[in-house]
Design a protein around this motif. Structure first.
Motif, mmCIF file in Angstrom:
data_model
loop_
_atom_site.group_PDB
_atom_site.id
_atom_site.type_symbol
_atom_site.label_atom_id
_atom_site.label_comp_id
_atom_site.label_asym_id
_atom_site.label_seq_id
_atom_site.Cartn_x
_atom_site.Cartn_y
_atom_site.Cartn_z
ATOM 1 N N ASP A 163 0.806 -1.199 0.000
ATOM 2 C CA ASP A 163 0.000 0.000 0.000
ATOM 3 C C ASP A 163 0.858 1.276 0.000
ATOM 4 N N SER A 164 1.993 1.191 -0.656
ATOM 5 C CA SER A 164 2.852 2.373 -0.618
ATOM 6 C C SER A 164 2.466 3.343 -1.734
ATOM 7 N N GLU A 165 2.607 4.599 -1.423
ATOM 8 C CA GLU A 165 2.267 5.657 -2.353
ATOM 9 C C GLU A 165 3.154 5.571 -3.599
ATOM 10 N N ARG A 166 4.403 5.163 -3.364
ATOM 11 C CA ARG A 166 5.366 5.081 -4.456
ATOM 12 C C ARG A 166 4.938 4.027 -5.501
ATOM 13 N N ILE A 167 4.482 2.885 -4.994
ATOM 14 C CA ILE A 167 4.030 1.822 -5.893
ATOM 15 C C ILE A 167 2.799 2.303 -6.672
ATOM 16 N N ARG A 168 1.874 2.925 -5.953
ATOM 17 C CA ARG A 168 0.653 3.387 -6.603
ATOM 18 C C ARG A 168 0.963 4.404 -7.697
ATOM 19 N N GLN A 169 1.924 5.284 -7.403
ATOM 20 C CA GLN A 169 2.331 6.283 -8.388
ATOM 21 C C GLN A 169 2.913 5.615 -9.635
#
Ligand code: C2E
Ligand code: MG
Ligand code: MG
Ligand code: MG
Length: 286
Positions: A163-169
């Motif tokens: 659930d990391s923002e970096r992965i989602r980005q």
């Protein structure tokens, strides 16, 4: 974990941890050589529309035949490659081969064909993945032809678990370049379903363990029906994996599953065979 792979195949010993580590190192070394000598192969398995039975896409699947080990189970060597870090290099090779075949087959047979590629969690922690995706996009823009690759990346619930923002980005950036995303082995991870709302995925692929007992297995029938309804409610497409019988197909039609893949439709096959399969169904465009 002992695994029966049939005659002439590689066995994995679990009775002696030391020996097991040695085996892994040995396989790792042979795999390294196989990558350098371009001995890995990419096979393709058809994915068809449930309603019409027509071909829509194909999943690219790694195959490795070693002189000493025979055919090595992909789950086994992919896991070794993930632990050793080799998956990053292998994954780039897989993307480039898929790009090659996508352009070739779209130009030759069938312009809507899309190809699905498996991507390991590890690859999202290596900047070369996005660089390669961007390179594929840039090349297709430069040529500006309608045979630009149509690629779909298969990721797992494990990736979204962080659930990391970096992965989602990163997933958002990949989507913006026109690549699709699907969640492989859906239902086997233990992630919260809320990620489906936040992550830019297009498709869920129901794991074959839910499909195999259908239609008799009432619990799996209930789960599959619910997954399809939920996915459709979120505007996602659904692929059923591991379809092995006519009865399973009929069930999937009844619950409005969109796409399916499995031995009943076609087994994974070498690229040349998949090309022959395409040429039996479509007249060559050029
Ligand atoms: P997956 O991505 O879930 O791929 C589907 C697996 O189900 C494939 O196994 C396929 O051969 C098998 N399958 C398809 N239809 C049926 C069916 O009707 N019945 C049964 N029993 N099995 C069916 P395969 O090729 O052995 O690959 C195993 C796993 O290895 C893949 O699972 C994927 O997680 C991994 N893998 C394969 N190629 C790659 C790759 O290029 N990159 C990465 N990172 N992983 C890969
Ligand atoms: Mg897959
Ligand atoms: Mg799967
Ligand atoms: Mg799997």
């Amino acid at each position: 974990r002992a695994k029966e792979l049939g005659p002439g195949n590689y066995h994995f010993f679990n009775d002696d941890i030391n020996r097991c580590t040695q085996e892994k190192l040995h396989v790792e070394l042979l795999l390294h050589k196989a990558v350098e000598e371009e001995q890995l192969q990419l096979w393709f398995q058809p994915i068809v529309d449930v309603e019409s039975g027509e071909l829509v896409s194909a999943e690219a699947l790694l195959r490795w035949h070693d002189q000493e080990l025979g055919w090595v189970d992909p789950e086994h060597f992919v896991e070794i490659a993930e632990t050793s870090g080799q998956i990053n290099t292998i994954g780039l090779w897989v993307l480039r081969r898929a790009e090659f075949y996508s352009k070739r087959w779209r130009a030759k047979f069938f312009n809507e064909l899309s190809l699905a590629v498996n991507v390991s969690v590890n690859q999202f922690h290596d900047s070369r993945l996005f660089a390669e995706v961007k390179r594929i996009y840039d090349d297709s823009q430069r040529l500006n032809d309608n045979e630009a690759p149509r690629l779909e990346l298969e990721i797992t619930e494990r990736l979204l678990l962080s659930d990391s923002e970096r992965i989602r980005q990163q997933l958002n950036d990949i989507r913006k370049l026109g690549f699709e995303l699907s969640i492989d082995d859906f239902g086997t991870g233990y992630s919260s379903l809320s990620y489906l709302k936040r992550c830019p995925v297009n498709t869920v692929k129901i794991d074959k363990s839910f499909i195999q007992g259908l239609p008799e297995d009432r619990e799996n029938a209930t789960l599959v029906t619910a997954i399809v309804a939920m996915a459709h409610g979120l505007n996602l497409k659904v692929i059923a994996e591991g379809v092995e019988s006519e009865a399973q197909w009929t069930f999937l039609k009844q619950v409005n599953c969109d796409l399916m893949q499995g031995f009943h439709v076609g087994r994974p096959m070498p690229a040349e065979d998949f090309e022959s399969f395409l040429s039996e169904q479509y007249t060559e465009r050029c």
